[in-house]
Scaffold this motif. Structure first.
Motif, PDB file in Angstrom:
ATOM      1  N   ARG A  70      87.592  43.857 156.626  1.00 10.10           N
ATOM      2  CA  ARG A  70      88.549  44.431 157.570  1.00 10.10           C
ATOM      3  C   ARG A  70      88.671  45.938 157.419  1.00 10.10           C
ATOM      4  N   LEU A  71      87.510  46.601 157.490  1.00  9.99           N
ATOM      5  CA  LEU A  71      87.443  48.046 157.344  1.00  9.99           C
ATOM      6  C   LEU A  71      86.891  48.684 158.600  1.00  9.99           C
ATOM      7  N   ASP A  72      87.369  49.888 158.892  1.00  8.35           N
ATOM      8  CA  ASP A  72      86.829  50.689 159.983  1.00  8.35           C
ATOM      9  C   ASP A  72      86.077  51.858 159.375  1.00  8.35           C
ATOM     10  N   GLY A  73      85.098  52.357 160.083  1.00  7.15           N
ATOM     11  CA  GLY A  73      84.382  53.535 159.618  1.00  7.15           C
ATOM     12  C   GLY A  73      83.196  53.199 158.744  1.00  7.15           C
ATOM     13  N   ALA A  74      82.621  54.264 158.179  1.00 10.60           N
ATOM     14  CA  ALA A  74      81.405  54.123 157.370  1.00 10.60           C
ATOM     15  C   ALA A  74      81.716  53.495 156.022  1.00 10.60           C
ATOM     16  N   LEU A  75      80.750  52.732 155.530  1.00 16.36           N
ATOM     17  CA  LEU A  75      80.863  52.059 154.244  1.00 16.36           C
ATOM     18  C   LEU A  75      79.583  52.322 153.468  1.00 16.36           C
ATOM     19  N   ASP A  76      79.716  52.902 152.279  1.00 17.52           N
ATOM     20  CA  ASP A  76      78.553  53.216 151.442  1.00 17.52           C
ATOM     21  C   ASP A  76      78.122  51.949 150.708  1.00 17.52           C
ATOM     22  N   THR A  77      76.937  51.442 151.029  1.00 19.71           N
ATOM     23  CA  THR A  77      76.455  50.184 150.449  1.00 19.71           C
ATOM     24  C   THR A  77      75.367  50.388 149.402  1.00 19.71           C
ATOM     25  N   THR A  78      75.089  51.636 149.014  1.00 20.80           N
ATOM     26  CA  THR A  78      73.961  51.897 148.107  1.00 20.80           C
ATOM     27  C   THR A  78      74.149  51.257 146.732  1.00 20.80           C
ATOM     28  N   THR A  79      75.369  51.156 146.239  1.00 23.49           N
ATOM     29  CA  THR A  79      75.604  50.548 144.923  1.00 23.49           C
ATOM     30  C   THR A  79      75.156  49.086 144.918  1.00 23.49           C
ATOM     31  N   VAL A  80      75.518  48.352 145.950  1.00 24.09           N
ATOM     32  CA  VAL A  80      75.138  46.935 146.033  1.00 24.09           C
ATOM     33  C   VAL A  80      73.635  46.808 146.269  1.00 24.09           C
ATOM     34  N   GLU A  81      73.087  47.647 147.131  1.00 26.68           N
ATOM     35  CA  GLU A  81      71.645  47.606 147.402  1.00 26.68           C
ATOM     36  C   GLU A  81      70.841  47.871 146.124  1.00 26.68           C
ATOM     37  N   ASN A  82      71.257  48.867 145.349  1.00 24.58           N
ATOM     38  CA  ASN A  82      70.573  49.172 144.092  1.00 24.58           C
ATOM     39  C   ASN A  82      70.685  48.007 143.110  1.00 24.58           C
ATOM     40  N   ARG A  83      71.816  47.363 143.057  1.00 23.48           N
ATOM     41  CA  ARG A  83      72.024  46.218 142.155  1.00 23.48           C
ATOM     42  C   ARG A  83      71.082  45.071 142.525  1.00 23.48           C
ATOM     43  N   LEU A  84      70.927  44.808 143.816  1.00 19.32           N
ATOM     44  CA  LEU A  84      70.070  43.714 144.274  1.00 19.32           C
ATOM     45  C   LEU A  84      68.584  44.028 144.119  1.00 19.32           C
ATOM     46  N   ASN A  85      68.242  45.295 144.198  1.00 24.04           N
ATOM     47  CA  ASN A  85      66.840  45.701 144.061  1.00 24.04           C
ATOM     48  C   ASN A  85      66.454  45.993 142.619  1.00 24.04           C
ATOM     49  N   GLY A  86      67.418  45.890 141.710  1.00 21.67           N
ATOM     50  CA  GLY A  86      67.131  46.129 140.294  1.00 21.67           C
ATOM     51  C   GLY A  86      67.089  47.586 139.912  1.00 21.67           C
ATOM     52  N   THR A  87      67.567  48.484 140.798  1.00 19.08           N
ATOM     53  CA  THR A  87      67.589  49.898 140.507  1.00 19.08           C
ATOM     54  C   THR A  87      68.894  50.245 139.805  1.00 19.08           C
ATOM     55  N   VAL A  88      68.804  51.099 138.801  1.00 24.53           N
ATOM     56  CA  VAL A  88      70.001  51.519 138.067  1.00 24.53           C
ATOM     57  C   VAL A  88      70.445  52.862 138.579  1.00 24.53           C
ATOM     58  N   ASN A  89      71.764  53.012 138.827  1.00 28.52           N
ATOM     59  CA  ASN A  89      72.301  54.297 139.264  1.00 28.52           C
ATOM     60  C   ASN A  89      72.270  55.292 138.105  1.00 28.52           C
ATOM     61  N   PRO A  90      71.922  56.558 138.374  1.00 28.11           N
ATOM     62  CA  PRO A  90      71.911  57.549 137.301  1.00 28.11           C
ATOM     63  C   PRO A  90      73.305  57.908 136.847  1.00 28.11           C
TER      64      PRO A  90
END
Length: 90
Positions: free
Chosen positions: A70-90
């Protein structure tokens, strides 16, 4: 009996333990960021997702995260995408 939830990506029902819970967190000034709730205890509305890049992409394409949370506007999904792809955030 274990609770059943619906994946926001593929819309299939599955047991809660087989899905990831994601929630939105404020990150000023960038806005909302989507994070994985590993323990399923973070406050607020959550959305459930199969831990697969395919379901993630379907959810992004359908804009399902914004509706489920129930959100309006942009949502940054990179954290979840990186988690699913096995990439670690710096």
């Amino acid at each position: 009996m274990e609770p059943v939830r619906t994946c926001v990506g593929c819309r299939a029902r599955a047991t809660r333990s087989s899905l990831l819970r994601v929630v939105a967190r404020d990150r000023v000034p960038e806005g909302q960021v989507l994070v994985v709730d590993e323990t399923a205890t973070l406050p607020g509305r959550g959305a459930w997702l199969h831990p697969s890049p395919e379901c993630f992409q379907k959810a992004v394409t359908r804009r399902a995260f914004g509706r489920a949370l129930r959100l309006d506007g942009a949502l940054d999904t990179t954290t979840v995408e990186n988690r699913l792809n096995g990439t670690v955030n710096p």
